[in-house]
Scaffold this motif. Sequence first.
Motif, short mmCIF file in Angstrom:
data_model
loop_
_atom_site.label_atom_id
_atom_site.label_comp_id
_atom_site.label_asym_id
_atom_site.label_seq_id
_atom_site.Cartn_x
_atom_site.Cartn_y
_atom_site.Cartn_z
N SER A 14 0.80 -1.22 0.00
CA SER A 14 0.00 0.00 0.00
C SER A 14 0.83 1.27 0.00
O SER A 14 0.38 2.30 -0.46
CB SER A 14 -0.93 0.02 1.21
OG SER A 14 -1.83 -1.05 1.15
N ALA A 15 2.05 1.22 0.52
CA ALA A 15 2.88 2.42 0.61
C ALA A 15 3.72 2.56 -0.65
O ALA A 15 4.34 1.61 -1.09
CB ALA A 15 3.78 2.35 1.83
N GLY A 19 6.36 7.07 0.88
CA GLY A 19 5.80 6.83 2.20
C GLY A 19 4.31 7.12 2.27
O GLY A 19 3.74 7.14 3.34
N LEU A 20 3.68 7.32 1.14
CA LEU A 20 2.26 7.63 1.07
C LEU A 20 1.48 6.33 0.92
O LEU A 20 1.74 5.55 0.02
CB LEU A 20 1.99 8.56 -0.11
CG LEU A 20 0.61 9.15 -0.26
CD1 LEU A 20 0.22 9.96 0.96
CD2 LEU A 20 0.58 10.04 -1.50
N VAL A 21 0.53 6.09 1.82
CA VAL A 21 -0.24 4.85 1.83
C VAL A 21 -1.57 5.07 1.13
O VAL A 21 -2.26 6.06 1.40
CB VAL A 21 -0.49 4.39 3.29
CG1 VAL A 21 -1.36 3.15 3.32
CG2 VAL A 21 0.82 4.14 4.01
N LEU A 39 -2.97 10.67 8.98
CA LEU A 39 -3.41 11.81 8.19
C LEU A 39 -3.90 11.28 6.85
O LEU A 39 -3.16 10.57 6.16
CB LEU A 39 -2.26 12.80 7.97
CG LEU A 39 -2.65 14.10 7.26
CD1 LEU A 39 -3.48 15.00 8.20
CD2 LEU A 39 -1.43 14.84 6.76
N VAL A 40 -5.14 11.62 6.48
CA VAL A 40 -5.73 11.08 5.26
C VAL A 40 -6.23 12.21 4.37
O VAL A 40 -7.01 13.06 4.81
CB VAL A 40 -6.91 10.12 5.57
CG1 VAL A 40 -7.48 9.54 4.28
CG2 VAL A 40 -6.47 9.01 6.52
N VAL A 70 3.39 8.19 12.94
CA VAL A 70 2.54 8.87 11.96
C VAL A 70 2.45 8.07 10.67
O VAL A 70 3.44 7.53 10.19
CB VAL A 70 3.11 10.28 11.65
CG1 VAL A 70 2.31 10.97 10.56
CG2 VAL A 70 3.15 11.13 12.90
N ILE A 71 1.24 8.03 10.11
CA ILE A 71 1.01 7.44 8.80
C ILE A 71 0.35 8.51 7.93
O ILE A 71 -0.64 9.12 8.34
CB ILE A 71 0.08 6.21 8.88
CG1 ILE A 71 0.71 5.12 9.74
CG2 ILE A 71 -0.24 5.68 7.47
CD1 ILE A 71 -0.25 4.00 10.10
N ILE A 72 0.90 8.74 6.75
CA ILE A 72 0.33 9.69 5.80
C ILE A 72 -0.32 8.86 4.69
O ILE A 72 0.34 8.01 4.08
CB ILE A 72 1.40 10.63 5.22
CG1 ILE A 72 2.22 11.30 6.34
CG2 ILE A 72 0.74 11.67 4.29
CD1 ILE A 72 1.43 12.21 7.27
#
Length: 127
Positions: A14-15, A19-21, A39-40, A70-72
């Motif tokens: 997915s990433a 680093g964008l999922v 963060l979506v 953190v997940i972006i």
Amino acid sequence: MRTFFALLLVALVSANSEGLVSLNPDNFKTYQNSGKTLLVKFFAPWCGHCKRLAPTYEEVAQAFAENEDVIIAEVNCDDHRELCQEHGIRGFPTVLVFNGEESKKFQEQRTVEELKKFVLENVPAKN
């Protein structure tokens, strides 16, 4: 054990390199309930404002790529309309930060600095 490896595979696939999922109905809850600040960006590929935000958002993703708290991520609302409706998305782009089930809408200028500040303000303090 199989579940762990399945989730790990989903995370890796997915990433993208920045680093964008990419989120979808199958993985949204997993990321939302990961214990990390999520963060979506909810977007539509045809949206001009979304296209202008894309490089800025990718820069934010790069800035947090090494941050374990953190997940972006992003959701393509053309592909996942029900998921976007479930989160009350009525305009594009909409950026929300999630800490578990709780969400907060980003309403500042769409700059790297403001987005990073918004994320950091919403990371829970560690005990």
